[in-house]
Design an enzyme around this catalytic site. Structure first.
Site, PDB file in Angstrom:
ATOM      1  N   GLY A   1       0.829  -1.206   0.000  1.00 41.71           N
ATOM      2  CA  GLY A   1       0.000   0.000   0.000  1.00 41.71           C
ATOM      3  C   GLY A   1       0.860   1.252   0.000  1.00 41.71           C
ATOM      4  O   GLY A   1       1.963   1.279  -0.554  1.00 41.71           O
ATOM      5  N   SER A   2       0.357   2.280   0.668  1.00 43.39           N
ATOM      6  CA  SER A   2       1.001   3.593   0.625  1.00 43.39           C
ATOM      7  C   SER A   2       2.376   3.631   1.266  1.00 43.39           C
ATOM      8  O   SER A   2       3.100   4.617   1.134  1.00 43.39           O
ATOM      9  CB  SER A   2       0.107   4.625   1.323  1.00 43.39           C
ATOM     10  OG  SER A   2      -1.141   4.641   0.678  1.00 43.39           O
TER      11      SER A   2
END
Lengths: 375, 621
Positions: free
Chosen positions: B329-330
């Site tokens: 993810g981020s």
């Protein structure tokens, strides 16, 4: 020995030694006592100095010596006289054993009279050769075919009754003692060699009729290493004992194989292995010399015997002794199959020792009673 | 005495007597011949084969028992004992000839009623399969009380003796089980591959974790006790001994206090926390939740207990820190941003407009913030985790550049930690897709790769390693649990430092990560109030379930489908002492506060110089 024997016989000698008076043969006695001394030493070691076993052993030796002396007093002609009766009784007892005998170790060998247990096959070891000798006592050698067949029949009957007990080893050895008589009576070589050839050829048929445990013994004999923890265990351990003795042996009480329980039946059937382990090749050589001396003396006694019965009995009993020695040592050293057989005069054990000492008594009687016969 | 001359002297003129004497001579010669055979046999056995039989007799006499080595203990970095050896008792059965095993087993059953029937049956079976004079050990241990019962009743139990054994014991139970691992009974497959010389007399072996990875060191070498035994295997006397070489103790880099604290933060949840010293790769805490009790395995775990663990929906056996592969993810954004800066694909000042989505090839790639972030520069893009900024960056660089940027940080390959069966994660590239899927790469896939979605997978340990490298300004570290890690082998050729083009690029990204926690707009700002030190970090959310354009509502969907929450971070920013990565699976629990708490706990309780004051906050604008 320079004086011819026939002259010696006519000389009255009031100062006879106690040995002569007891109708004992000094040379045979010497050999026997030397062997019994060796026996006591080895049994002591093999039993790890167990006082109970040593005490029993000494008692049995004493009893056996007494029996030997007693039998040495019985004149051979008396033995000859009672032989047919003893043989008849022996056969009767063998039949009885078959019908009512006590079963020990899977075979019916014992007659239990309540007080004593008696093994009729032990009696037949002595009586069968005497019986066959009795049969040929007044024959010219070699005996007629008819007499030979009669002797063969007696042997076959006795051996047959023992083999169904079942005790193949004893049966073969007893048959052997009878066959020695026939041999000494002058059985033609043609027949002897022919029989040996036939026996070898008929071995596969005999195999067919053997019990499983007998087959196993033969198989184990042929390749003991095939089953090191089972059937071959005894032979392997015995060979280890003998081989590890080397030239000089591990010394008295030094048998690790026996003391650490690797060797089975170390005081009885496998006592030779203990002896060989502790006293080495030198000890074995001395023991064989001692045996050769005793056998030689026995055959000498046979050669000096004055009639056919005593000749044949003396020669046959001596050769039977030899067969026992050879089979036992051959067995424990892996030359012959495992047969439950003690080493004569060395193994710890009752009935075999008694029979053997009686046969020495008979030999002595034969040797010392001939003067009386000559009178 | 028996000379032929003598016989001739005595010979009468009777043919009959001559025949008899001839037979006597033949018999005597036969006797001598047979005795010669025996003598020959004796010479063969006692002289020619003497050495053979001598050694066999010695082999009979002398046997040896194996003295198993003491297994090395495992400590944490502060010498707190994590894996100990405790004395216990075991039954030793020596097979003798002619034994009634059924009677023996019955006797044992009455004496030891608390031993399960199954284990007793196993022991009975082993006893039956034991060869004569050989030994077998009971598949169960005895308590002191049970041992006393056996000791009193030995006369009723032929062949049974008591043996003292050392049994593995894990004083902290389920704590750090995925790092320490456990020992258990050697199974049949292992038996085939083990060196029988080394494992003689040992019945257990490291099955996982450090216990498995350092098995050789921990195990040691067995010693031998030579003894004289009789045919029944009874010991008569001891002859000589070769002492065993005890296994080496192992000191771990883990701090058990931090470990316990970190595990408590994830209690009842699924997830992983890895905390490491970024400067040297020492793992400070290694959490994979849920855990299980390794002590259950030491005696051989019961089938019921094993099935309960194996079929547990929370999958406690999975070592999430190295085997849990999650979309990062981020959390990849700082690395992507740094790579873009270093390659000149963007600058810290350059701004893009974010309307809440990026349209590419007829498809709208949405930002997590529906209405968009407006004008966004790199610092804002990291601080507020703007997806659109990175979509744009991704299209500019392409997937292979993205791969080349992330690979040096440890993505897509094993970290080389000293644990067995590490997963390597996935770092996609055109070549990777061709090789594994047999399909060409689509540029749309590049768009989501830049925010750590799509094919990309990373383990929590990889994230911690990447964070450490970032914190180190490019110095590559290898994570390890043993305080003295084994020397590098094949990885020794890999560079130890990521080449730096401009150190300001690194500081820019690190500053942006600091803003994640310490700026009011930062995605983790609400968890970093009153933090007595500065920390850099990045939050992340990994979508496990594609919701397409639909609005995300955490409370409306099934718990197991909720997204994973991620966090990476390191502190203090000026002189990093701890790097953490946190993953919380399918839960409303956020990862960021856990990571911050772990760092705070470590810096306040576990270091020599506790950080109690904001020392570096003045660097934040």
């Amino acid at each position: 020995m320079k004086i011819p024997l026939h002259q010696k016989q006519h000389v009255y000698r009031p100062n006879k030694s106690w040995i002569a008076r007891l109708h004992l043969d000094p040379w045979l006695l010497l050999g026997v006592i030397a062997l019994l001394a060796v026996s006591t030493i080895v049994v002591y070691s093999a039993s790890d100095g167990n006082p109970h076993i040593i005490q029993n052993h000494l008692i049995r030796i004493t009893l056996a010596l007494i029996l030997m002396i007693i039998f040495a007093q019985i004149p051979p002609h008396f033995m000859s006289m009672v032989t047919p009766w003893l043989f008849f009784i022996g056969i009767l007892m063998l039949v009885t054993v078959l019908l009512f005998g006590h079963i020990g170790k899977g075979a019916q060998r014992w007659l239990d009279f309540g007080v004593i247990k008696f093994q009729p096959s032990e009696l037949m070891k002595l009586v069968l050769p005497m019986m066959v000798a009795w049969l040929y006592a007044y024959e010219t050698f070699p005996p007629s075919t008819k007499k030979l067949l009669q002797g063969g029949g007696m042997i076959a009957l006795t051996a047959g009754l023992i083999v169904v007990e079942p005790d193949l080893g004893t049966s073969l050895l007893i048959a052997m003692s009878g066959l020695f008589v026939i041999y000494f009576a002058g059985l033609p070589w043609k027949i002897i060699l022919g029989t040996i050839a036939t026996t070898i050829l008929s071995a596969p048929i005999a195999w067919h009729f053997m019990y499983d445990y007998q087959k196993q013994r033969v198989l184990t004999f042929l390749n003991p290493e095939s089953d090191p923890l089972g059937k071959g265990y005894h032979i392997i351990q015995s060979k280890i004992a003998i081989g590890s003795g080397g030239l000089e042996g591990k010394g008295f009480m030094g048998s690790t194989q026996a003391h650490l329980d690797f060797l089975p039946e170390s005081t009885t059937d496998f006592i030779f292995s203990v002896y060989a382990e502790e006293f080495g090749l030198i000890g074995v050589g001395l023991l064989l010399l001692l045996y050769t001396f005793v056998i030689g003396r026995g055959l000498y006694i046979a050669s000096r015997a004055q009639d056919n019965f005593t000749r044949l009995v003396a020669a046959s009993l001596t050769m039977t002794l030899f067969v026992y020695i050879f089979v036992n040592i051959g067995m424990v050293s892996g030359l012959l199959p495992v047969v439950g057989l003690p080493l004569p005069l060395i193994s710890y054990g009752g009935s075999a020792m008694v029979t053997l000492m009686i046969s020495f008594g008979i030999l002595m009687s034969i040797h010392t009673h001939k003067k009386m016969l000559a009178k | 005495m028996l000379s032929p001359q003598h016989f001739l002297d005595e010979q009468e003129n009777s043919k009959q007597k001559y025949l008899f004497k001839q037979r006597l001579w033949i018999a005597f010669i036969f006797v001598l011949l047979c005795f010669a055979i025996i003598l020959g046999r004796m010479i063969y056995l006692q002289i020619l084969s003497f050495n053979h039989y001598h050694s066999m007799a010695e082999g009979n006499r002398i046997s040896f028992t194996v003295i198993p080595p003491t297994r090395g203990k495992i400590y944490d970095r502060n010498h707190t004992l994590l894996a100990d050896n405790q004395p216990t008792y075991i039954l030793k059965f020596t097979r003798e000839r002619h034994m009634d095993i059924d009677a023996l087993v019955k006797q044992l059953q009455t004496l030891l009623p608390s031993i399960s029937e199954k284990k007793m049956a196993k022991f009975a079976q082993n006893m039956r399969h034991t060869n004569t004079f050989n030994q077998t050990l009971s598949p169960f241990y005895l308590t002191e009380k049970q041992a006393a019962v056996i000791a009193v009743n030995t006369h009723k139990l032929p062949g049974i003796t008591l043996a003292a054994r050392l049994k593995r014991y894990y004083p902290f139970g389920s704590t750090a089980v995925h790092a320490i691992g456990y020992v258990s009974r050697i199974n049949m497959d292992e038996l085939k591959t083990l060196d029988p010389e080394i494992y003689r007399g040992t019945d257990s072996i490291g099955k996982s974790g450090i216990e498995k990875f350092y098995e050789t060191q921990l195990h040691g070498k067995p010693g031998l006790q030579y003894i004289e035994t009789n045919a029944k295997g009874r010991v008569l006397r001891k002859l000589s001994a070769v002492p065993p070489v005890p296994g080496q103790d192992i000191q771990l880099t883990i701090d058990i206090r931090l470990q316990k604290y970190a595990e408590s933060l994830l209690a009842g949840k699924k997830g992983a926390i890895v905390a490491m010293n970024p400067t040297n790769g020492e793992i400070l805490a290694y959490v994979s939740q849920p855990t299980y009790d390794p002590n259950l395995f030491v005696d051989g775990i019961s089938q019921i207990n094993y099935n309960r663990l194996l079929h547990n929906k929370q999958k406690p056996f999975i070592n999430r820190a190295i085997n849990g592969q999650y979309p990062p993810g981020s959390t990849v954004k700082p690395f992507v941003a740094l790579g873009a800066l270093e390659r000149g694909l963007t600058t810290a000042q350059k701004k893009i407009y974010d309307p809440g989505y990026l349209e590419f090839a007829g498809h709208r790639y949405r930002d997590w913030k529906r209405r968009g972030h407006g004008l966004v520069d790199l610092d804002t893009a990291i601080t507020q985790s703007c997806d659109t900024y990175f979509y744009d960056l991704a299209l500019k660089m392409g997937i292979d550049t993205l791969h080349d940027i992330l690979y040096p940080f440890g993505f897509g390959h094993k970290t080389g930690i000293d644990l067995p069966k590490e997963a390597s994660g996935i770092l996609p590239s055109q070549a990777w897709k061709k090789a594994t899927k047999g399909k060409p790469w689509y540029r749309g896939e590049t768009v989501i790769a830049a925010i750590g979605q799509g094919y990309m997978l990373a383990t929590p340990l990889q994230l911690a390693k990447a964070t450490s490298i970032l914190a180190n300004h490019g110095q590559i570290v290898r994570p390890h649990l043993n305080i003295q890690p084994p020397p590098l082998t094949e990885e020794s050729d890999t560079p130890q430092q990521i080449p730096i083009k401009d150190i300001h690029n690194w500081n820019t990204v690190i500053k942006a990560m600091t803003h994640v926690l310490h700026s009011v707009h930062g995605t983790a700002h609400k968890y970093a109030h009153h933090l007595p030190f500065t920390m850099a970090g990045k939050t992340g959310t990994a979508q496990v379930f594609s919701l397409k354009d639909a609005e995300y509502d955490a409370n409306n969907i099934k718990k197991s489908l909720r997204d994973h929450s991620l966090f990476i971070g390191f502190a203090p920013v000026k002189k990093p002492q701890i790097a953490v990565s946190v993953i919380v699976e399918n839960s409303s629990l956020k990862a960021a506060p856990l990571g911050i708490k772990v760092a705070k706990y470590y810096l306040q309780h576990c270091t020599d110089t506790p950080f109690l004051h904001k020392t570096t906050l003045n660097s934040i604008p």
